[in-house]
Design a protein around this motif. Structure first.
Motif, short mmCIF file in Angstrom:
data_model
loop_
_atom_site.label_atom_id
_atom_site.label_comp_id
_atom_site.label_asym_id
_atom_site.label_seq_id
_atom_site.Cartn_x
_atom_site.Cartn_y
_atom_site.Cartn_z
N SER A 97 37.70 63.44 26.11
CA SER A 97 37.79 62.88 24.76
C SER A 97 37.41 61.39 24.77
N THR A 98 37.80 60.66 25.86
CA THR A 98 37.41 59.25 25.95
C THR A 98 35.89 59.12 25.96
N LEU A 99 35.27 59.95 26.86
CA LEU A 99 33.81 59.89 26.95
C LEU A 99 33.16 60.34 25.66
N GLY A 100 33.79 61.31 25.01
CA GLY A 100 33.25 61.83 23.75
C GLY A 100 33.21 60.74 22.69
N SER A 101 34.30 59.98 22.57
CA SER A 101 34.31 58.94 21.54
C SER A 101 33.37 57.80 21.92
N GLY A 108 26.13 55.93 19.54
CA GLY A 108 25.09 56.42 18.63
C GLY A 108 24.04 57.24 19.34
N PRO A 109 22.78 57.14 18.92
CA PRO A 109 21.72 58.02 19.43
C PRO A 109 21.51 57.90 20.95
N VAL A 110 21.79 56.72 21.55
CA VAL A 110 21.54 56.56 22.98
C VAL A 110 22.72 57.06 23.82
N GLY A 111 23.74 57.57 23.19
CA GLY A 111 24.93 57.97 23.92
C GLY A 111 24.89 59.39 24.48
N PHE A 112 23.71 60.06 24.30
CA PHE A 112 23.74 61.49 24.67
C PHE A 112 24.02 61.79 26.15
N PRO A 113 23.56 60.93 27.14
CA PRO A 113 23.92 61.27 28.53
C PRO A 113 25.43 61.24 28.73
N VAL A 114 26.09 60.30 28.11
CA VAL A 114 27.54 60.22 28.19
C VAL A 114 28.15 61.48 27.56
#
Lengths: 326, 248
Positions: free
Chosen positions: A69-73, A79-85
């Motif tokens: 959940s931490t990584l999810g938030s 935003g858009p660049v967060g997809f690898p996370v």
């Protein structure tokens, strides 16, 4: 600095020495897998849940959930660049969701292993005489052996399971046997499946062994006969010890196949790994997690089998006898 | 008078249409070393294999020590205990060490226990000068060493008769000597040997008799001096002179 030449030499040497220590990652995976299995089985089957309650996982899910959940938030805030996370978060979600089902799957793995090992081991004792009959038998024994092989290789394993389970009195007979279905002894469906795998894998194993026997030079049996061994003894003491060594690589293949084909036993209600996975999935609707997990467990079983057979091959290797040419 | 150790009486053998042996008869006594020579395809190896019944004959009789060994109720395994064979391409058991090659027959045919078989195995390896290779596998031995193990394996069964099927023709020339030397020792010890070979040195010095076989028939049979110095048949002379020239 490595010149191309030295690289090649290095590879050759490694190739020749390719032993168990040469694959640390496989070895580690297999070691972790089996430690988990053995502790789990000991706790659940032998100690009656003394270490930890049955069907309760050794690993808590909470830490994985909180990481997810931490990584999810974090991912959504990026935003858009967060997809690898987001992917990493998804992996932790998968772990958190899978952990509760591991104990039940471990029970299924036990049944899968038992089915495969019994099926292939019992099948081996049929396969050896079958292959010897194919290579050295008279025309009558040869045709019988060929007929058997073609019948069991030529019809679907699932059909064989169904015929044995539903259309023969086998199920009823086994059910009446003492201790079947009590305590550690699995119920009748399991034994029907063992018989089916035994009969079916005998046919496949005999093909591997037959071609291996054919690669033993004819002079070997001639020499055995010339010192006064009967044909049967010559085959037993001279041809088979060589032929079976030649058969190991092909035979390993059959073992790997059977680990996965044993999942067909789920169709006659055997509670092996696939059946357990399917049952839990249809209760929880977590199909993706569960079948990915089952796939990984099958993979770990197959890796274990490959490693084991490699070890066996090394142990029985004889200079000049082909199998060590790796 | 005791019967000859081996007697072939009018032996015929054919493969389908092809006549390989056409009325072969000869005798040899215990302690004899007979060398069979002849052009390739003349039936030498077939004749040898008829004696331990690796090949079945179509006509005639073969007697070992006075017993007919070619009738239907002969136990071939019993016969083969008494007749050892050394092969052209060695045929050592590839999965067994030199010692185990020698002891397999002792244990599984003679029923000796492991310790006794090993003791006898070592004796015979020593006899062929390979005591130090007892634990080597065939793939680790040279051709000459392999053939010497093959001889030890046959000797270990204490055969009445030892058959040699071109024992040196698969060997590199420099390895022939060690095998011939072992065979010479055996001949000197009085072991009865029937040898198919074109090792003329061995034939000249160790043979009691030489048998010249051509086209399935014995053309000439006599002591080495006769065949080498004064052949009775023209074909013997031709064949021997060709062989000697090739050898030089």
């Amino acid at each position: 600095m490595g010149t191309p030449e030295s690289t090649t030499t290095g590879r050759t040497i490694r190739g020749r020495a390719a032993g168990l220590t040469d694959q640390p990652l496989t070895l580690l995976t297999v070691a972790v897998f089996w430690t988990w299995l053995v502790v789990r089985w000991t706790n659940d089957f032998l100690l009656d849940g003394a270490l930890i309650e049955r069907n309760t996982s050794f690993f808590p899910t909470a830490p994985f959930e909180s990481v997810a959940s931490t990584l999810g938030s974090l991912a959504s805030s990026l935003g858009p660049v967060g997809f690898p996370v987001g992917w990493v978060a998804g992996f932790f979600e998968f772990l958190a969701a899978s952990i509760p089902y591991l104990p039940q799957l471990a029970t299924g793995v036990w049944a899968t292993i038992l089915l495969t090992v019994l099926g292939i081991a019992l099948g081996f004792f049929i396969a050896v005489p079958l292959s010897v009959a194919r290579v050295y038998g008279g025309s009558a024994t040869r045709s019988v052996a060929l007929g058997y092989t073609e019948l069991f290789r030529g019809t679907p394993l699932l059909a064989q399971l169904f015929v044995l389970y539903f259309a023969t009195p086998l199920t009823a007979i086994i059910r009446e046997l003492p201790t079947v279905g009590t305590g550690f002894i699995p119920a009748q469906a399991f034994w029907v499946a063992v018989i089916a795998f035994m009969l079916n894998s005998a046919a496949y194993q005999s093909e591997y062994i037959r071609s291996a026997l054919n690669s033993v030079p004819e002079g070997q049996l001639t020499a055995a006969r010339a010192i006064g061994l009967s044909k049967v003894d010559g085959i037993r003491h001279v041809v088979l010890p060589q032929g079976l060594r030649y058969a190991i690589p092909g035979w390993s293949n059959e073992l790997v196949y059977l680990i996965k084909y044993s999942s067909l036993a789920s169709f006659i209600t055997v509670r092996e790994l696939f059946e357990r996975t399917d049952a839990i999935a249809s209760e929880t609707y977590r199909y993706t997690e569960l079948f990915v997990l089952a796939g990984l467990l099958y993979l770990a079983l197959v890796l274990s089998a490959s490693l084991l057979m490699e070890y066996v091959e090394d142990r029985v290797a004889i200079p000049g006898l082909g199998t060590t040419s790796r | 008078m005791s019967p000859p150790l081996l007697e072939l009486d009018d032996v015929y053998k054919s493969y389908g249409e092809e006549q390989v042996l056409s009325g072969v008869s000869f005798e040899m006594d215990a302690g004899d070393v007979d060398v069979v020579i002849g052009p390739s395809g003349s039936g030498k190896s077939t004749m040898l294999r008829c004696v331990n019944r690796l090949t079945e004959i179509n006509g005639g009789d073969i007697y070992l020590d006075g017993d007919c060994i070619t009738d239907a109720n002969t136990d071939v395994n019993e016969l083969r205990k008494q007749v050892g064979m050394v092969f052209q391409d060695f045929n050592l058991f590839a999965h067994l060490t030199a010692l185990e090659n020698v002891t397999l027959g002792l244990r599984k045919v003679r029923g000796m226990d492991k310790a006794a078989a090993q003791e006898k195995g070592y004796e015979h390896l020593e006899q062929v000068g390979l005591l130090d290779q007892a634990d080597s596998y065939p793939a680790e031995l040279s051709g000459g060493q392999k053939q010497r193990v093959g001889i030890a394996r046959a000797l270990a069964m204490d055969p009445k008769l030892l058959l040699f099927d071109e024992p040196t023709s698969a060997l590199d020339p420099e390895l022939v000597g060690e095998v011939v030397e072992v065979m010479r020792d055996l001949a000197a010890e009085g072991i009865t040997m029937l040898v198919v070979s074109h090792e003329m040195g061995f034939a000249r010095s160790a043979a009691s008799d030489i048998i010249f076989l051509d086209d399935g028939r014995i053309v000439e049979h006599g002591p080495p001096e006769q065949l080498f110095e004064n052949p009775q048949a023209a074909r013997t002379g031709e064949f021997l002179s060709r062989l000697t020239h090739e050898g030089e």
